[in-house]
Design an enzyme around this catalytic site. Structure first.
Site, short mmCIF file in Angstrom:
data_model
loop_
_atom_site.label_atom_id
_atom_site.label_comp_id
_atom_site.label_asym_id
_atom_site.label_seq_id
_atom_site.Cartn_x
_atom_site.Cartn_y
_atom_site.Cartn_z
N LYS A 1 0.84 -1.20 0.00
CA LYS A 1 0.00 0.00 0.00
C LYS A 1 0.87 1.25 0.00
O LYS A 1 1.95 1.28 0.61
CB LYS A 1 -0.91 -0.04 1.23
CG LYS A 1 -1.96 1.05 1.29
CD LYS A 1 -2.84 0.84 2.51
CE LYS A 1 -3.91 1.91 2.65
NZ LYS A 1 -4.79 1.66 3.81
N ILE B 1 -7.87 0.88 9.62
CA ILE B 1 -8.28 1.62 10.82
C ILE B 1 -9.80 1.67 10.96
O ILE B 1 -10.31 2.16 11.96
CB ILE B 1 -7.67 3.05 10.83
CG1 ILE B 1 -7.76 3.67 12.22
CG2 ILE B 1 -8.35 3.93 9.78
CD1 ILE B 1 -7.05 4.98 12.37
N GLY B 2 -10.51 1.19 9.95
CA GLY B 2 -11.97 1.19 10.04
C GLY B 2 -12.59 0.17 9.11
O GLY B 2 -13.79 0.15 8.89
N GLY B 3 -11.70 -0.68 8.53
CA GLY B 3 -12.14 -1.65 7.53
C GLY B 3 -11.32 -1.56 6.27
O GLY B 3 -11.66 -2.15 5.25
N SER B 4 -10.19 -0.84 6.34
CA SER B 4 -9.42 -0.50 5.13
C SER B 4 -8.73 -1.66 4.45
O SER B 4 -8.32 -1.54 3.30
CB SER B 4 -8.39 0.58 5.46
OG SER B 4 -9.03 1.77 5.84
N SER C 1 -9.33 1.90 2.63
CA SER C 1 -8.35 2.70 1.91
C SER C 1 -7.27 1.87 1.19
O SER C 1 -6.47 2.44 0.44
CB SER C 1 -7.67 3.67 2.89
OG SER C 1 -7.00 2.99 3.94
N SER C 2 -7.25 0.56 1.40
CA SER C 2 -6.28 -0.29 0.69
C SER C 2 -6.86 -0.74 -0.65
O SER C 2 -6.74 -1.90 -1.05
CB SER C 2 -5.90 -1.51 1.54
OG SER C 2 -5.48 -1.12 2.83
#
Length: 609
Positions: free
Chosen positions: A173, A269-272, A248-249
């Protein structure tokens, strides 16, 4: 996605218009001519005009500098892609016997075995995946830069022949540090700040014989589950270009889902990690925070401690995730980062076959799952029961309170100031624009809007109030204590139900582009496990059917509010897209979580035969 910039002529025209407005409003022309106004008025008028011109000139200069930085980054990326293309062509000409299709079809375990016994060479594997990556990137725009140093590492790879990932190309990433390369998080202020050294996990990958070969795209600022930014543009879903790859990934999800990488590293950090894995039809694992070192990973909200981030693997199957974890959890990582507990991978737990007591829930009471999400969970539950496991109904306690008062208020505890500061000096990407509108409001305005909206949209009202963050250090300490108390409350309920692991829905199917920024409400299924610091992973189990789409037409949601209506639009048109479930375990039981994921994967695979 091209970034438009302001011309000097346009700017000067705006300055002239503004100055004329100031003069008109002050009604000075005639009065100055006849001397009826005191001299200080003249001075103030001239000063106001000059100040306005200076502000606009400074803005224009800032935008020009940002535009130049973006163009420089795009040129750098294009050159790396061209050089990689040239190297691949040269290799193919000199090695026509290479069976690229066979190499790309192998699982990580099979690939690793053939590399170690000499059936395949690292050079053949590397160039096969590089060629496929270039092809996938042309379709999906998932790569930010080819790491040209990987060719140097390829020449020296035999010195790490004992490594668990010997000869395996690995994508990383964009925010994971690699010496000499930017980790921008998709924001302009982090451009032209190359890492002075490799991140800890990149160092460990190299020590284990892996070859990091490409960096992958992210959404602007990382706090979003779409995948676009003003520097590198928008990444598309490998199954449907009208849909997002997630974030985000998201670059990792698209590249692996498109077949261009056999193993990747993301952050969550939240499902990334989990959301792109779900959207792109691959497996992804978020370990317990600090099980893997975060040293050298870049962030736009560094220092935030309420909702914890993790680095973790993404791949086509669960065994690949486990092999990656085994490779990373080694003495070399523990030496490089002594703050990481020196706990090696427990192979015995991962390979266990004892029956499990599994908690489950289909609807968390906050965001109603789509028909395909609900069906995927029910079908997986039935397969697990048929295989001899015990399934027990479970509900995360006080989830609405946890989402608003602990997650949102903690994650954006400074009232969104730090995140917004990273977006200054350049354009805001369309995928993030709607999301940050409420972030940018003054604290008092957020409170007033929250009060006004409460009778109509209680969820949106509570979320707006939480965006105000915490008001003082004393409040922050109290918030941290509340998070700690909530974690133990959930663990107590888990223990009361005597659970080993938990099965729950996974966000999906993939959304239409630009909807994620309007639908942070659907993150309850993933971000709650960052708050709790429970390891969690995703396994694809099904695809959206025509029946799911028909049922979606009647979707009302739990609240029937604006968010529920937007969600229905976001997931419409998903027939054929992958659908996943999420597997969860208690903190530091990462191997048990992976073992549960492998069980789900195996049962689904057998059911499809």
């Amino acid at each position: 996605m091209e970034r438009s910039h302001i011309s000097l002529e346009s700017l000067l025209s705006k300055v002239d218009s503004f100055n004329k407005g100031v003069m008109d409003r002050m009604d000075n022309y005639k009065q100055l001519i006849f001397g009826t106004k005191p001299k200080w008025t003249v001075i103030l008028t001239v000063t106001a005009c000059g100040a306005s011109a200076l502000v606009l000139l400074l803005k224009w200069f800032g935008h020009q500098q940002s535009w130049k930085k973006i163009q420089k980054a795009k040129v750098r990326r294009e050159k790396s892609l061209q050089r990689a293309e040239h190297a691949v062509c040269q290799f193919n000409e000199s090695h026509p016997e290479t069976d690229t299709s066979l190499i790309l079809s192998l699982s990580l375990a099979e690939l690793s075995k053939q590399l170690k016994d000499g059936t395949l060479t690292p050079q053949a594997v590397f160039h096969s995946y590089m060629e496929k990556t270039l092809e996938v990137n042309r379709r999906l725009n998932c790569c930010t830069e080819v790491l040209l140093e990987s060719w140097d590492q390829l020449e020296d790879v035999d010195s790490h022949k004992d490594g668990l990932l010997y000869g395996v190309p690995v994508s990383i990433k964009e925010n994971i540090g690699y010496k000499g390369h930017d980790s921008t998080c998709g924001v302009i202020c982090k451009l032209d700040l190359p890492a002075t050294g490799d991140s800890v996990l990149v160092e460990v990958l190299k020590r284990q014989g892996a070859i990091p070969f490409v960096k992958t795209n992210v959404p602007q600022g990382l706090q979003n589950f779409d995948c676009g930014n003003p520097i590198y543009g928008l990444t598309l879903n490998p199954h449907n270009p009208q849909k997002t790859s997630g974030g985000s990934s998201g670059g990792e999800g698209a590249l692996i889902g498109g077949g261009g990488s056999v193993l990747g590293l993301g952050s969550d950090i939240g499902g990334s990690i989990r959301i792109p894995s779900s959207f792109c039809g691959i497996c992804g694992f978020k370990p317990t925070a600090n099980r893997l070192s975060l040293r050298g990973a870049s962030s736009c909200i560094r220092g935030q401690k309420s909702v914890l981030s993790s680095l973790g693997p993404m791949a086509r199957d669960v065994d690949s995730l486990a092999l990656c974890m085994q490779a990373l959890l080694c003495d070399h990582m523990f030496r490089l980062d002594p703050t990481v507990p020196p706990i090696p991978f427990n192979q015995q737990v991962y390979q266990s076959s004892k029956p499990l007591r599994i908690g489950y829930y289909e609807n968390d009471g906050y965001a109603m799952p789509s028909p395909s999400m609900g069906r995927a969970l029910r079908e997986t539950k039935a397969l697990l029961e048929k295989a001899g496991h015990t399934l027990v109904s479970f509900s995360p306690p006080r989830l609405i309170y946890a989402m608003h008062e602990l997650v949102v208020r903690g994650l954006l505890g400074d009232g969104c100031t730090t995140l917004l500061s990273h977006l200054k000096g350049g354009p805001v990407d369309p995928c993030l624009r709607d999301q940050i509108i409420p972030y940018s409001l003054p604290r008092t305005v957020k409170k007033i809007l929250s009060i006004l909206l409460k009778p109509i949209f209680p969820r949106i009202s509570a979320s707006l109030d939480s965006l105000r963050g915490v008001g003082s250090v004393q409040d922050l300490w109290r918030h941290h204590a509340d998070v700690e108390d909530y974690i133990h409350e959930v663990i107590a309920e888990w223990r009361r139900c005597e659970l080993d692991v938990l099965l729950c829905p996974m966000v999906g199917p993939a959304y239409i582009h630009n909807y994620p920024g309007q639908l942070t409400s659907t993150l309850t299924y993933t971000i709650i496990y960052n708050l709790l610091n429970f390891p969690a992973g995703v396994v694809p189990v099904s695809t959206v059917t025509a029946e799911d789409e028909e049922e979606l037409r009647h979707y009302k949601g739990n609240y029937g509010d604006l968010w529920d209506r937007l969600y229905k639009k976001a997931v419409t048109g998903g027939e054929g897209l992958p659908v996943a479930v999420q597997c969860v375990a208690l903190p530091w039981q990462d191997e048990l979580c992976l073992r549960f994921m492998r069980e789900v994967e195996m049962l689904v695979r057998e059911d499809k035969k």
